[in-house]
Design an enzyme around this catalytic site. Sequence first.
Site, PDB file in Angstrom:
ATOM      1  N   SER A  56       0.789  -1.231   0.000  1.00 40.47           N
ATOM      2  CA  SER A  56       0.000   0.000   0.000  1.00 40.47           C
ATOM      3  C   SER A  56       0.822   1.282   0.000  1.00 40.47           C
ATOM      4  O   SER A  56       0.252   2.370  -0.140  1.00 40.47           O
ATOM      5  CB  SER A  56      -0.961   0.004   1.195  1.00 40.47           C
ATOM      6  OG  SER A  56      -2.010  -0.906   0.961  1.00 40.47           O
ATOM      7  N   GLY A 275       4.257   9.275   6.256  1.00 41.15           N
ATOM      8  CA  GLY A 275       4.709   8.042   5.622  1.00 41.15           C
ATOM      9  C   GLY A 275       3.555   7.113   5.332  1.00 41.15           C
ATOM     10  O   GLY A 275       2.395   7.529   5.276  1.00 41.15           O
ATOM     11  N   HIS A 276       3.871   5.835   5.168  1.00 43.21           N
ATOM     12  CA  HIS A 276       2.856   4.820   4.881  1.00 43.21           C
ATOM     13  C   HIS A 276       3.478   3.452   5.097  1.00 43.21           C
ATOM     14  O   HIS A 276       4.700   3.301   5.079  1.00 43.21           O
ATOM     15  CB  HIS A 276       2.352   4.938   3.439  1.00 43.21           C
ATOM     16  CG  HIS A 276       0.908   4.573   3.259  1.00 43.21           C
ATOM     17  ND1 HIS A 276       0.457   3.269   3.351  1.00 43.21           N
ATOM     18  CD2 HIS A 276      -0.177   5.331   2.999  1.00 43.21           C
ATOM     19  CE1 HIS A 276      -0.852   3.257   3.141  1.00 43.21           C
ATOM     20  NE2 HIS A 276      -1.269   4.494   2.931  1.00 43.21           N
ATOM     21  N   GLY A 278       2.984  -0.873   3.930  1.00 43.64           N
ATOM     22  CA  GLY A 278       2.424  -1.699   2.866  1.00 43.64           C
ATOM     23  C   GLY A 278       2.519  -3.165   3.216  1.00 43.64           C
ATOM     24  O   GLY A 278       3.496  -3.613   3.813  1.00 43.64           O
TER      25      GLY A 278
END
Length: 425
Positions: A56, A275-276, A278
């Site tokens: 993601s 941020g992210h 995944g």
Amino acid sequence: MPDWSARLNELAVAAEVTGAVLGIWHDGETTLAPYGVLNTTTGVETTADSLFQLGSISKSWTASMIVQLAAEGRLGLDDPIVKLLPEAPVDTRVTVRQLLTHTSGIDGDLFTDTGRGDDCLQRYVGLLADVDQLFEPGTAYSYCNAGFVLLGRLIEVLDNRTWDESLKARLVEPLGLRHTVTLPEEAILHNAAVGHTAADGSRVQTWQLPRSIGPAGTITSSAADVLEFARLHLTDATYAPMQEPQVPYAAGIGGFVDLGLTWRIYDWGGRRLFGHDGSTISQLAFLRIDPEARLIMCLLTNSGNGTRLFEPLASEVFTEYAGVAHPVAPQPAEAPVDDRHTGRYERASVRLDVSRRADHLVMTEQATGDRLAFAEEPVHEYELLPTEPLDGNHFVTRYSPEHPWLPVTFTPTRVFTSGRVTPRR
């Protein structure tokens, strides 16, 4: 200065992670540290330029292209998606901004494989006619993969080419990225990681999510390329709106307090990061950016145990360069439980059954529908333990005793867990 290669090795062994690459960019200096193997079957060693699936984190790349289109005057963030994409069979009130912020209300975990053809996104969007609307658009947050496929299809229509081609033209080529791909036939030209389960470290049999999920989660990249993409968001004002808070995130896991235009905004000891994360098929990736410290950290892993490695490693990196650590996860507390939340909760691809067992609650998660094609563990049981505030609605759970606690919050009509609203049936 710590030996980050040595620390990655030590912490990865402790976390039982198969392979990983740590990337750090600090004020112009880049550090890349590989660890382990890409595939336990072949024994191929991880290298600094190895490719891992970003999951993601791909959403931030798709969002960046949407922001580019907005800057070009070709769409408005508050335009209804059906104005720009009449083929979309969704609520006419759903806007581009709501898709970027997971507030559309679309039941978003639809993982249908619509083939390898260039029309796969168009075909996927057509399936949304049969997907439930979980809540009124703009009234709540619920993580929505389908929303990013819609955005990817919008990019295709406006650019008159596939999402993959737009990604190359708009981001990969201008940034000079040489290790970022979207398709398996591209990935096999590089050293590419395969996922390994958290339970026993065995190699999983399915390598990638369907191409139809591309804009939500199929970018495969190296740590150096991820750092270069992240630097764009430190240096180019075009993307500054993505870091502006749009929606509060009440669960607060990992310091995640607000959502921008796809970027997650974190509070780490009073410092503002974005941020992210995944997650794909036993490949977990993490990206954190501290604008004040001019610090970027990414961690790419091919193990379901990636979170066990990320949290202590991120604490050490950010303590060294910015004087802050990864926030402590919520903890369980002693409190009686009752039966008010027992029953079934269900959304696309997932069924949750909550039952009482002696003096505690148990939640059984069952993968359903198309998700069964790549679920490493189709059924998993979680113990729910009360946490603050002790009102009978707030709980924590974890995948195993070695993993961090995660919040689970109930209302009379739904449960909120893993960032998603799941209605009571």
